[in-house]
Scaffold this active site. Sequence first.
Site, PDB file in Angstrom:
ATOM      1  N   ASP A 140      18.037   2.741 -23.899  1.00  0.00           N
ATOM      2  CA  ASP A 140      18.195   3.049 -22.477  1.00  0.00           C
ATOM      3  C   ASP A 140      19.167   4.211 -22.326  1.00  0.00           C
ATOM      4  OD1 ASP A 140      20.815   2.145 -22.649  1.00  0.00           O
ATOM      5  OD2 ASP A 140      20.374   0.180 -21.825  1.00  0.00           O
ATOM      6  N   GLN A 141      19.508   4.544 -21.102  1.00  0.00           N
ATOM      7  CA  GLN A 141      20.300   5.755 -20.897  1.00  0.00           C
ATOM      8  C   GLN A 141      21.753   5.612 -21.338  1.00  0.00           C
ATOM      9  OE1 GLN A 141      19.707   6.401 -16.643  1.00  0.00           O
ATOM     10  NE2 GLN A 141      21.844   5.905 -16.303  1.00  0.00           N
TER      11      GLN A 141
END
Lengths: 137, 137, 137, 137
Positions: free
Chosen positions: A14-15
Amino acid sequence: MKPYCREVYYYETDQMGIVHHSNYVRWLEETRLDFLRQEGLSYHAMEETGILIPVLGVSVSYKIPFRYGDSFAVTASLYEYNGIRMKIAYDIRKEGEEEIYARGQSEHCFCGRDMKPISLKRSFPELYEKFRGLLAK
Amino acid sequence: MKPYCREVYYYETDQMGIVHHSNYVRWLEETRLDFLRQEGLSYHAMEETGILIPVLGVSVSYKIPFRYGDSFAVTASLYEYNGIRMKIAYDIRKEGEEEIYARGQSEHCFCGRDMKPISLKRSFPELYEKFRGLLAK
Amino acid sequence: MKPYCREVYYYETDQMGIVHHSNYVRWLEETRLDFLRQEGLSYHAMEETGILIPVLGVSVSYKIPFRYGDSFAVTASLYEYNGIRMKIAYDIRKEGEEEIYARGQSEHCFCGRDMKPISLKRSFPELYEKFRGLLAK
Amino acid sequence: MKPYCREVYYYETDQMGIVHHSNYVRWLEETRLDFLRQEGLSYHAMEETGILIPVLGVSVSYKIPFRYGDSFAVTASLYEYNGIRMKIAYDIRKEGEEEIYARGQSEHCFCGRDMKPISLKRSFPELYEKFRGLLAK
């Protein structure tokens, strides 16, 4: 019991730049089905016979994050089982390392296709024994 | 036809800091089922009647990435349909903007529970007409 | 606090015909970020300021399965918090029903971009108070 | 080029009893990164050097569904490349079978960390040649 290993997929990050925590629950499932298969218990075959093993509960605690480029290794052990319910514990490491990166647990029951609980001991005594053989392994 | 809107979920991002491209295919499905429902066509009810609409093909082209914090708006239009197959096109924008962020297409057939193709015209004439009504909308 | 509601997506189901259990962990995240936003705490803005809230642990217990066609409603409550760590509990219902379908918990810490823990009280006193205001809500 | 193989995960199925079509897009990514690695091109290392390869477009056509219990084998081939963009084609089979189950395509560009396009030929001539070596393989 051989640990279940594979590399992290890019789409699992994910980010934050780490594996999104929800994916570990999927890793536990991959591990669990591999663990059963290593013992000659094909979940695929069980479902075709009409035995489902739904999840009653799952938990994961995260110590060190995984990143793309890492491979993980998960060991599973059945630590509670009575033919109606069972609990499995998981240790998640980076492949080749000793340190625990995450731990997991899952609880299950045995059901028929109608989602009603079944007793393996009564309905599938041979399967009952096979699962019993996994205890403490 | 009201566009299908929702915000980006955190778990949809990847380590590039943008929405992972595979999620758009899921957005198309969300949009498609919403689009049908807006026209009084519940896919849930169709499946219960024994009509499945599997995906034969899907494509997405990506112009501008989405990030966590964004909301998207997708419009769908049925542009080919003969009661046996159909094609749907999708325009994906940031909510409130005119610019296209991505475009998609999906192709489908109509099947029974046995995954064998069915002709809506012959087997479900009322449904056939409802879908026909979506053409060019 | 308004519960976080949405319908089940088709792609969230598995071949048991129910929502795959791993998706609930994502629902908890959706709920958590919505819960914070309802209190004026944008996680998006926090990340931009350099405050990450990674997940230290998560657990879900499943009572009644969700199916495609259902909508869920999740309520969240912060029940432990000291500015360094926090715990959130979640009740998951079918929208419009009283009965609990599943329960969840998540534990978090506050980190900087370098993934090192930070104390909100010392580094972000205003934010510290806002989170404290959520306790017992 | 060795095909990329793995078994279908349970959580990749949907309530039709087949693999949800969106997962194929993830399989293409797994294959692509494995394909590059087989040629000594680590995407992980490239990202660390500041070279991103985002997806400009993706398409999949589905012929025969995959089910839990199946393993798939994907072959990839680079069929267009100019140092600025590239296109990859994928054939997806059941492991050990000749028949095509699905086909895919993806289009990519090369970017810096700022998401601005870069020319491999000018900025990374060695890498440029390596990719060129993949053409028609």
